[in-house]
Every structure is written in C-alpha cells, then in structure tokens.
Design an enzyme around this catalytic site. Sequence first.
Site, short mmCIF file in Angstrom:
data_model
loop_
_atom_site.label_atom_id
_atom_site.label_comp_id
_atom_site.label_asym_id
_atom_site.label_seq_id
_atom_site.Cartn_x
_atom_site.Cartn_y
_atom_site.Cartn_z
N ASP A 299 -4.64 9.86 10.08
CA ASP A 299 -3.35 9.30 10.45
C ASP A 299 -2.77 9.89 11.72
O ASP A 299 -2.89 11.07 12.00
CB ASP A 299 -2.36 9.52 9.30
CG ASP A 299 -2.67 8.60 8.12
OD1 ASP A 299 -2.75 7.38 8.34
OD2 ASP A 299 -2.89 9.11 7.01
N GLU B 169 0.86 -1.18 0.00
CA GLU B 169 0.00 0.00 0.00
C GLU B 169 0.90 1.23 0.00
O GLU B 169 1.71 1.42 0.90
CB GLU B 169 -0.90 -0.03 1.24
CG GLU B 169 -1.93 1.07 1.28
CD GLU B 169 -2.76 1.01 2.58
OE1 GLU B 169 -3.01 -0.10 3.10
OE2 GLU B 169 -3.13 2.09 3.07
#
Lengths: 403, 263
Positions: free
Chosen positions: B57, B46
């Site tokens: 995040d 990824e």
Amino acid sequence: MLETNIEKKKYDVDEQGFYGEFGGAFIPEMLYPNVEHLRKQYLEIMYEPEFQKEFRALLKDYVGRPSPLYFAKKLSAHYNTKIYLKREDLNHTGAHKINNTIGQILLAKRLGKHRIIAETGAGQHGVATATVCALAGLECIVFMGEVDIERQAPNVARMRMLGAKVVPAKSGSRTLKDATNEAIRDWINNPNDTHYIIGSVVGPHPYPDMVARFQSVISEEMKWQLKEQTGKEDPDTIIACVGGGSNAAGAFYHYLENEKVKLVAVEASGLGNDTGKSAATSVLGSKGVLHGSRTLLMQTEDGQVEEPYSISAGLDYPGIGPMHSHLIGSGRAEVFGATDEEALHAARFLAKMEGIIPALETAHAFAVLDKMTFEKDEVVVLNLSGRGDKDLTTYIDFFKLNG
Amino acid sequence: MTRIEKLFSTKQKDICNIYFTAGFPNLNDTEKIILTLEKAGADMVEIGMPYSDPLADGETIQQSGSVALKNGMTLDILFGQIESVRQKSQIPLVMMGYFNQVMQYGEEAFFKKCNEVGIDGLILPDLPAAIYEADYQQLMNENGLNNIFLITPQTPDERIVYLDKLSSGFVYMVADASVTGKQKDISNNQITYFERIEKMNLSNPRLIGFGIADHQSFSTACAHANGAIIGSAFIRALEKSENIEATIFDFIGMIKNKKAQIA
C-alpha cells in the site's frame, strides 16, 4: 566451487526456500516476477566460474580479504580462554556488509538491472551498497529511517559523498523495519530496471540464502586460518551479534552441519527485555511474517509488528532471519542478550584491552563474554563485524570523552 | 454460493467495489460507511484490516491504517462491527489484509470467524499461492470464503491461468506496477494489458484496482473488465469529509456519473 543444493543438509534451505518451518516467499504478486526470476537464477549465476573469478578478485583487491583472524592475547588472558577475532571491521567500508554487496552488484549486472535500491539501519549496508554502485557505475537509492539518519550522520554523509541518494523512511518507527518497507514498495513501483540489494539474511527466498552464501566467505576463511593458527579447522565456539543476522550467518555458515561447534547468537536487549525497550526477537518474538518471510518477530496479540528498541541502529529490527529462527528453534544455536549499557562497556573494554574500537552492534557480541563460561583450551571465534567510527558520538556522549 | 458469486450471477458489468480502512476516520464508522456505500450504489465493499506494515500500500492507505490503529481498531472489534452490519445488509463483503494478521489470530479460527460474521471473501496479497493451495484452500472452502488472488501486468500468462484456477469470487487485476494510490491516467500500456487479459477468457470475473480514482478511470476499467475497485481515492475523500454520508453519496455519484461531480 560448485556447491548447489544437491545434498540435503539439516540446517540448509530447502527447495521451497524454507529452513524448517521458517522462510519462504510471502510477497505480494507485484514482487513475484522479480523474486522468482532471482530464485531461478541466483545459484547458477553466483557459481558460474566467471562470476566467482570476478567476485573473488574484488574481495581480495578491493575489499582487502582475507580479513585477518587475530588471536586476542590480553582478552584471552582476561577470560582465561583462547579468543580469536575475525576482523571484518578491517574490510573496505568498515564492516562485513560489503561481502554481500559486492556479490549482489555483480549479480545485478548479470540480471541487466541498472538501478539499485537498498535499506539501511546503521548505515553500514547503505555505505557498502553506495560503494559498489559507484564501483559499477549504477544508480543508487538508499532508504533509511528518519531516526537512523539522525543517529548515524557520518554514514549518511558517506553515502552522499559516494553519489547515493538517501531517502528518509518516515513511516512507523522510522527505523530499519520501515526503511525495508519503503525499499520493497519502491521495488513494486519499479519492477523492470531495479535490483533490490537486501543487506541481511532477511526478506523473501532466495534473499536469506543468497546473502548467507555471499557472507559465507567469513567462515570459509576462518577454516583455513584456524587450521594455520591452531592446527584445527574447527573452533569450539563462534559468537556473533544478530540483528537480521548476516554477519552471524556468514560466520556460522560452514560450521552449520558440524554440531560440535557451538554457535552463539547475541541479540540486543536494549534497556532490558522486561522494559518494553528491547530488540531481542528470539525472546520477545513469535512466529509470523515479516518482510516476505515466515520467521520470529516482535508483534502484538493482534499481529501488528512492534517497534523494537536498541541503541544500535543495526540491531534495531523486530525480526531475525529465518535461518536464525530455525537455528534457535532447533537448539542448534544458543542465544544471549546484551543491553545498551553492557554493549557500551564492552566496546570500551575492547578498545582498552586490544586497541580496537568496535561498532556498537559488534560490541553486543563482546558483552556476552562476561556471561559465558569457557574452558581454558577452548577456541572461541568472535566475529568482529564492524568498526566503531560511526558510533563515536554515542561513545563520546556516554563516556564523556570530550572532557 | 457466496454473496460475491450471487452478485456476479446477476450483474456482470460496471461492478463498483469500494475499499475502506476499518477504523478510519473513526473507530466506529464501519457500519455507517458500509450501509451508506450500499445505499449510494456500491455493489461490493472491501474492508481493509489496518496493519502496521502494509507492503503493497501507498501513503494514503498507510496513513489511514495508522490512524485506525491509533483509534484502537483490532480484529475482534472489527468482527463485532461486521456482525452487526450483517443484520442490516446483504452486500458482498471482502476483507483485505496481510497474512501475519491471520497467522496471529490463528488461521482456522480466523476463517471460521469470517464465516460466522458474514464475510464472503478474502484478499491476502502476501499469502503465497502454493501455500494457500497446500494448507488453506480446503479450510476456506469449508468456511464459505472466496479467496481472491492478484494478477499484475508482469504476471506471466501461465501463472495467470494458475491463479485464476485457485481464485474464486473474482480475480483482482492490479492495474499498474505500483503500490496503491498512485494518481495518474490510465496509459496505453495498461489498456494493452487489460485487453490481453480480456482475451484469456478466465474462469472468474475480473475487477481492476490500483489507481482507479474517478469516473474516467472507472469507466475505462469497466470497459475491459467486470468492474473496478476504488480505494485510495475514497480514503482521500473521507479524510476531507465533514459529513461521511454526504461524502459517500457525492463520491459514488462522481465515480458513476461525471455530471454528478460538476453539479
């Protein structure tokens, strides 16, 4: 009092949360349950009679509303027109921000949340949130950019005095944008017990609409106050500064569909729009997604959000609320910019002319009086969104007021 | 059939998908990282498109993104790097990023470019499902791209079914209510959630991500899904690395077999 969205209006939000092409809820799945829960409930909760009763009582007895609509005689003579000041600076905590936090804290209680988070730029929203959390007895965590913590020290102290925890946002430009990112991340990490009180008409739907509705008390009062003082409910022109755009949204709200009323939004041009040090989103921005909504924002060609600049922490934001993107894009609102220096001089001029020291954010709105032309009989309402106590250090330094 | 779908047609267990931020630690590490991950035994990679405001995040990935942007990473550079990797490897590649980046590139141009350089799927956590369905599903299909939606412990069952139906390639199970990179053991509540989803018989394979950091969490995730995604822990390993290839071999060894770490 029941005004749910049954009638489709031109400048109102649609069922999916869009103002024209702007708005929506561009959020990671982790936020979906909370935002969706809010979306389903907010109108029902906020227009329930018991809620309205409590909300209105607090606005009156705690905030001190209605805020006066003051005919600024000397200023009017100077500009050869009729200027009325909507005195949101006289609200408890010194700005319009508390209209929204009172509403959202009552909403949070009804949603069963007991931990409150907020972002703040100038600290006005942080103080307004810390205040209502003290009032409601709820835990309060305010995210604030490290840079803003430095330039708005009095408000940081106020929040702490009120029992809030102030958490510095250390990422990115360390200003309002990053404080908002940190608040959103906190909400992702605490999905069950936490309500996020967003301070402006930004963020995923339903926030822009919800905050605009809580702030709409400003134009609601303007209507009857103008009627009393001028004989007409409608002004010719409304001027307000726009960072995210909550005070402007409140001042415009009940006049949105009345296209005879000219709406003027004032953005911060920092050191000038061609200097790379500006926060004038509508001029320098393009369509994109910021903090969960599709709106205009300042960004690079590669879609990286740019760091804005303004002397005023409350306007130092790379986007504007989706409602304003739509108002500006459709031509309903006109935009002006004011630089740091123009705002500073406008603040001093107002202080000398009318005995009112405005917040730096608000000073930007005053600065455009020099750039516009008015009719003699024109009724102009300027939303005096906040007072300048928090900006005294900046004023002292710039005007060398210490000696 | 995308390379992701091909992978799942031959392997349904213990899929190891490693996330890294493109442009970190150095601008031109992309090829080395992907090819070494493949050699070391990763099944899928990824690729994170570094972004200024990565809402979902945690600190580790935020930091790596800032470094990557400072290193000068852009989408055009990244697409060029991937094109070059594709000459040497057929490992399934997923791009992860935020929707603003795609909007700025131009949605259609972005999907076409992904197809051209050999990307197999996209993870765009802030692209709303309804907007995907209305505006982009067909375009992505036409460009041979899987679109992978996230589900979380808080996602209601009927929405899981809807997101599964809209997803292709696999469904990304967010392990915990958190941003990426939280370091803590998998709790009983999480196991209950894994089991609940297991019983739903989704049409797509499931990979579990967020907080998967070592052999133990990897095997727990694999016991309840088709595999797992590891991101922040890998970035932390790269941060300290003096030799990227050696670090990657050690890291994958550690994830797949506890003993490799001790040895």
